[in-house]
Design a protein around this motif. Structure first.
Motif, PDB file in Angstrom:
ATOM      1  N   UNK A 112       0.811  -1.222   0.000  1.00 39.80           N
ATOM      2  CA  UNK A 112       0.000   0.000   0.000  1.00 39.80           C
ATOM      3  C   UNK A 112       0.847   1.276   0.000  1.00 39.80           C
ATOM      4  N   UNK A 113       2.172   1.130   0.156  1.00 41.87           N
ATOM      5  CA  UNK A 113       3.038   2.307   0.166  1.00 41.87           C
ATOM      6  C   UNK A 113       3.390   2.773  -1.238  1.00 41.87           C
ATOM      7  N   UNK A 114       4.407   3.643  -1.323  1.00 40.34           N
ATOM      8  CA  UNK A 114       4.839   4.143  -2.623  1.00 40.34           C
ATOM      9  C   UNK A 114       5.524   3.020  -3.430  1.00 40.34           C
ATOM     10  N   UNK A 115       5.371   3.094  -4.732  1.00 42.04           N
ATOM     11  CA  UNK A 115       5.890   2.037  -5.606  1.00 42.04           C
ATOM     12  C   UNK A 115       7.418   1.941  -5.554  1.00 42.04           C
ATOM     13  N   UNK A 116       8.071   3.047  -5.183  1.00 39.42           N
ATOM     14  CA  UNK A 116       9.526   3.041  -5.067  1.00 39.42           C
ATOM     15  C   UNK A 116      10.038   2.048  -4.040  1.00 39.42           C
TER      16      UNK A 116
END
Ligand code: ATP
Length: 245
Positions: free
Chosen positions: A138-142
């Protein structure tokens, strides 16, 4: 039975910066619904061939100087990358190119930018069906692992609802186990969604086990072609490309 050819590349020549001749007469056919692979060593011109089809060549000062590219019988050689996406061809670039400071879902929505229909939510669920672990991130794709970023890049292509996907080295940087998993999923998407695929690979062994047909490139030319099975059993292939695979 005659196959319906969706993509037909005929004798194309590609030049970078007006002088560097990289493709010297490439011809290939991709039948509807099939998975075709383009193999060959570093620098053979595989990525260049994909970029000629997707129109991305123009963004790198490359130009198709001879030959034709037809998608469903219509010439696309002079179309912009955006027009080509709208006509139904979506390229998954080498090195994944996801947007690192956006979430998984935001990245997936970007893939659907040309669409105006109401099926986008369902298609996000479809992507999570093929790549369940993306749903948990659910976090940033990075922050995704390399393999997860590759999955997201493929998922984003599905979101465009393309007729055809061009894949540039999906195995790059992945562990052998993950390569096997990703190839299995690519094959499932090809079969279940009926999406035609042209896949560039250095991992010839893996690609030929998934592909209906393969072409081998060297120095800007096609030097060999055949069904996956024919190429897997070809002596030159065994010697130069399949050793240890
Ligand atoms: P790789 O697996 O290393 O990507 P490839 O078979 O995909 O290899 P291409 O990337 O298509 O090969 O490159 C083919 C040739 O074109 C190489 O000699 C490369 O140096 C050259 N080339 C690629 N892109 C450009 C560019 N933007 N400008 C000039 N030359 C380029």
């Amino acid at each position: 039975v005659e196959k319906e050819i969706v993509l037909s590349v005929n004798n194309i020549e590609v030049v970078y910066d007006e002088v560097i001749l990289v493709l010297r007469g490439i011809s290939l056919d991709v039948p509807k619904g099939e998975l075709v692979t383009l193999l060959g060593p570093n620098g053979a011109g595989k990525s260049t061939t994909l970029k000629a089809i997707s129109g991305l060549l123009k963004t790198e000062d490359g130009e198709v100087t001879r030959g034709t590219i037809e998608f469903k019988g219509e010439s696309i050689a002079n179309s912009s990358p955006d027009e080509i996406v709208r006509k139904g061809i979506f390229q998954v670039m080498e090195g994944r190119r996801i947007i690192e400071d956006m979430t998984v879902i935001e990245n997936l929505r970007l893939g659907a930018y040309t669409r105006r229909d109401k099926g986008i939510k369902d298609d996000i669920e479809k992507v999570f069906h093929y790549f369940p672990r993306l749903k948990e991130r659910t976090g940033m794709a990075g922050y995704l692992s390399g393999g997860e970023q590759q999955m997201l890049a493929i998922g984003r292509a599905i979101m465009a609802r393309p007729e055809m996907i061009l894949l540039d080295e999906p195995s790059m940087g992945l562990s052998p186990l993950l390569v096997k998993e990703v190839f299995g999923i690519i094959r499932n998407i090809n079969k279940e969604q009926g999406i035609t695929m042209l896949l560039v690979e250095q991992n010839a062994n893996m690609a030929l086990h998934s592909a209906n047909y393969g072409y081998v490139m060297e120095s800007g030319k096609i030097v060999l072609d055949g069904t996956g099975e024919e190429l897997l059993n070809n002596e030159d292939m065994k010697e130069f490309y399949l050793a240890g695979g």
